[in-house]
Design an enzyme around this catalytic site. Structure first.
Site, mmCIF file in Angstrom:
data_model
loop_
_atom_site.group_PDB
_atom_site.id
_atom_site.type_symbol
_atom_site.label_atom_id
_atom_site.label_comp_id
_atom_site.label_asym_id
_atom_site.label_seq_id
_atom_site.Cartn_x
_atom_site.Cartn_y
_atom_site.Cartn_z
ATOM 1 C CG ASP A 94 -0.307 -0.117 2.529
ATOM 2 O OD1 ASP A 94 0.897 -0.439 2.563
ATOM 3 O OD2 ASP A 94 -0.971 0.115 3.539
ATOM 4 C CG ASP B 28 1.337 -8.491 6.716
ATOM 5 O OD1 ASP B 28 2.031 -9.517 6.842
ATOM 6 O OD2 ASP B 28 1.643 -7.396 7.218
ATOM 7 N N GLY C 72 1.944 -10.146 10.141
ATOM 8 C CA GLY C 72 0.606 -9.592 10.311
ATOM 9 C C GLY C 72 0.682 -8.335 11.151
ATOM 10 C CB ILE D 14 7.592 -17.073 5.903
ATOM 11 C CG1 ILE D 14 7.397 -18.250 6.865
ATOM 12 C CG2 ILE D 14 6.334 -16.849 5.072
ATOM 13 C CD1 ILE D 14 6.299 -18.041 7.891
ATOM 14 N NE ARG D 15 10.685 -10.325 4.965
ATOM 15 C CZ ARG D 15 10.976 -9.029 4.857
ATOM 16 N NH1 ARG D 15 10.041 -8.135 5.096
ATOM 17 N NH2 ARG D 15 12.175 -8.629 4.522
#
Length: 482
Positions: free
Chosen positions: A190, A220, A264, A377-378
Site C-alpha cells: 500500500d 499480510d 501480520g 517465510i518471506r
C-alpha cells in the site's frame, strides 16, 4: 488524499443499475493518440481462442451477495486484452520496479511481465530498476529479456532488489522522461502504491504518454478490495512448517508450549489461515482481536487450563497482536522508511510473560520454545498456486497498459481479474472481521475463548461492519466488500 482520490476516480452511472468505478486512460489527458490493432489478433496461439478479447463493457461487481432490494452497487472494469492498443510494440520502453519488503512471487511477477511484453506484444525494450524507487535516481538498471528472467521464478526475493521509501515524484518522473520510458510497472504494497499514485498524478500533470500500472504486493494480505495478494498462499503453507515444529517440541516435553510468531502487522490473515490449515494450534492471537493476560478469563489462565487438560499447547501470534499491552510509547512511535510503525517483538514478550507466570507457581514447571520464521517465510520461492496467480496478475497488467489504461492496479475480485484505481486500495487496509464466520471457524478449531465480553462484541460489530473481506467470500458488509 481526497484530491488524489477525486482526480483518479472516474465514476460512471448508466442504465445498468450499477456504478462503474473506472480507471484513468491516457486519452483523458493526452490528445490525438493513435490506436493500433492488438498484435494478439494475428498470433495463432490466441486468435483461435473464442472470446479471448475482453469487451469494453465487461465489468466485475465488487459485491456479489445482495439483498433483493439492494442496488447492484459498484463494478470495476474487467481486465484483459482489448481489440485495439495505444502503443505500437516498437515504441514501448517499459520498466519494472519492486519496492518494500520481500514476498514470495516477486520474481515470478517480474518474469511474467517481461514474458507478456516480449511474447504477446513483441516489445523488446524492458528495463529493471535496481533498488526500489531510489533506483530511479541512479543509473543502476538491468536489461530484462526472456533469457535473463527465464529461471528467476525458482528463487526467492527479487532480482531487482528492493527498498522502502524514496517517493520523490519529481526525481522519479524526471528519470522516466530522461530515459524515454512510457510504461512503468510498480510491484509493492500500500505504501508503494501510494507512491505510484503520486507518480501517476505528476505524469498526468506533465501530459506525458506514460502508463503507470501497479501490481499489489503484501504478504499480510491487507490490501483492500482484492480477493488476496500474491505470496499469501505460500506464506500460509510455510507457516505451517513452523507450527508443526512448535507442535513437535511442545508435545515432546512435559507442559510443553510452542509459541510461533507470524507476519501480520495490522491484519491477522496469515495467522488465521495457518491456524485453520494446521489443526495443531490451541490459541491464535491477531491484531483485530484484543486480549488480556491477567485475571479471570485472561490468556494466562487459559494457558494454564489447556496445559492441565492436554499437557502441551501451541500458540500462534501475529506480529501486530497485543501491541497495546507492550511497554511502548504511543506518543511518537518509531517508523520505518515506508512510514510503518516499528513494532516490538510480541512473541518474545508473550513468551517471557508466560514463563514468569509459571515460574511463580512453582508446582507447574513448563518448557517453552519460541519460533520466529518471519524472514524464512518471506524469502522462499512462491508455490504452484501463487505462481499461477502471479502470471494472471502480470499478464492482466500488461494488457491494461497496452490498452492505454493508467493509474490502476490489477487484482482479483471474486475470482475475476479487474482494473482498480489506486485510490481504492490506498484509502484503507483489509482486516479480519472478528464478528464473522471465518474467525468463528478459528475459535471452533482452537476452542479458545474470544477474550471479549458481550459489550465488547457489540462495539466491535459496529466498528467492523463497513470493513473488508474474508477469503472464503461468505461475508458481505454494508460497504459492498466481501
Amino acid at each position: 488524499m481526497e484530491e488524489l482520490k477525486d482526480s483518479q476516480m472516474k465514476i460512471e452511472t448508466g442504465d445498468f443499475g450499477y456504478i462503474l468505478e473506472d480507471v484513468p486512460h491516457l486519452t483523458d489527458y493526452v490528445a490525438n493518440l493513435n490506436t493500433y490493432p492488438n498484435p494478439l489478433r494475428f498470433n495463432p496461439a490466441y486468435s483461435v481462442v473464442k472470446q479471448y478479447f475482453v469487451d469494453c463493457d465487461d465489468t466485475v461487481p465488487e459485491k456479489v451477495i445482495v439483498h433483493k432490494n439492494d442496488p447492484r452497487g459498484v463494478h470495476f472494469r474487467r481486465a484483459g486484452p482489448r481489440q485495439n492498443v495505444y502503443f505500437s510494440p516498437d515504441e514501448v520502453h517499459a520498466c519494472v520496479v519492486t519496492c518494500g519488503g520481500l514476498c514470495p512471487g516477486l520474481n515470478t511477477v517480474i518474469r511474467e511481465i517481461v514474458g507478456a511484453l516480449y511474447h504477446m506484444y513483441g516489445v523488446t525494450r524492458v528495463l529493471g530498476i535496481d533498488g526500489g524507487y531510489r533506483g530511479f535516481y541512479s543509473k543502476n538498471t538491468i536489461t530484462l529479456t526472456p533469457k535473463v528472467v527465464n529461471d528467476i521464478h525458482k528463487r526467492g526475493g527479487t532480482i531487482l532488489g528492493s527498498s522502502r521509501g524514496g517517493h520523490d515524484k519529481s526525481k522519479i518522473v524526471d528519470s522516466i522522461q530522461d530515459r524515454g520510458i512510457n510504461q512503468v510497472y510498480i510491484i509493492g504494497g500500500d505504501g508503494t502504491q501510494k507512491g505510484a499514485a503520486v507518480i501517476y498524478e505528476e505524469i498526468k500533470r506533465r501530459g506525458l504518454k506514460v502508463v503507470v500500472a501497479g501490481i499489489p504486493k503484501t504478504i499480510d494480505n491487507d490490501i483492500a478490495v482484492i480477493d488476496k495478494s500474491f505470496g499469501f498462499d505460500t506464506a500460509v503453507e510455510e507457516a505451517q512448517r513452523a507450527i508443526n515444529a512448535a507442535h513437535v517440541e511442545a508435545e515432546s516435553a512435559e507442559n510443553g508450549i510452542g509459541v510461533v510468531k507470524l507476519m501480520g502487522r495490522y491484519s491477522g490473515f496469515i495467522a488465521m489461515y495457518a491456524t485453520l490449515a494446521s489443526r495443531d494450534v490451541d490459541l491464535c492471537l491477531i491484531p483485530e482481536s484484543p486480549f488480556f493476560l491477567e485475571g479471570e478469563g485472561g490468556l494466562l489462565e487459559y494457558v494454564e487450563k489447556r496445559l492441565k487438560e492436554n499437557g502441551h499447547m501451541v500458540i500462534v501470534v501475529a506480529e501486530g497482536a497485543g501491541q497495546e499491552l507492550l511497554a511502548q510509547s504511543n506518543s511518537n512511535p518509531a517508523k520505518d522508511a515506508s512510514g510503518n510503525r516499528l513494532l516490538k517483538d510480541v512473541g518474545m514478550w508473550l513468551s517471557d510473560r508466560i514463563k514468569a507466570h509459571f515460574a511463580s507457581m512453582k508446582h507447574m514447571p513448563i518448557t517453552l520454545k519460541y519460533i520466529d520464521p518471519t524472514y524464512m517465510i518471506r524469502a522462499v520461492p512462491s508455490n504452484a498456486s501463487d505462481n499461477i496467480y502471479c502470471t494472471l496478475l502480470a499478464q492482466s497488467c500488461v494488457h491494461g497498459a497496452m490498452a492505454g489504461f493508467t493509474g490502476f492496479i490489477s487484482g482479483l475480485v471474486h475470482g475475476r481479474q479487474t482494473y482498480i484505481p489506486f485510490s481504492r486500495i490506498v484509502d484503507h487496509q483489509n482486516h479480519v472481521v472478528i464478528t464473522d464466520r471465518m474467525w468463528a471457524r478459528v475459535l471452533s478449531s482452537t476452542n479458545q475463548p474470544s477474550f471479549l465480553g458481550p459489550k465488547e462484541l457489540i462495539e466491535f460489530k459496529q466498528l467492523e461492519e463497513p470493513q473488508t473481506q474474508l477469503l472464503d467470500g461468505e461475508n458481505t458488509s454494508s460497504s459492498g466488500k466481501k
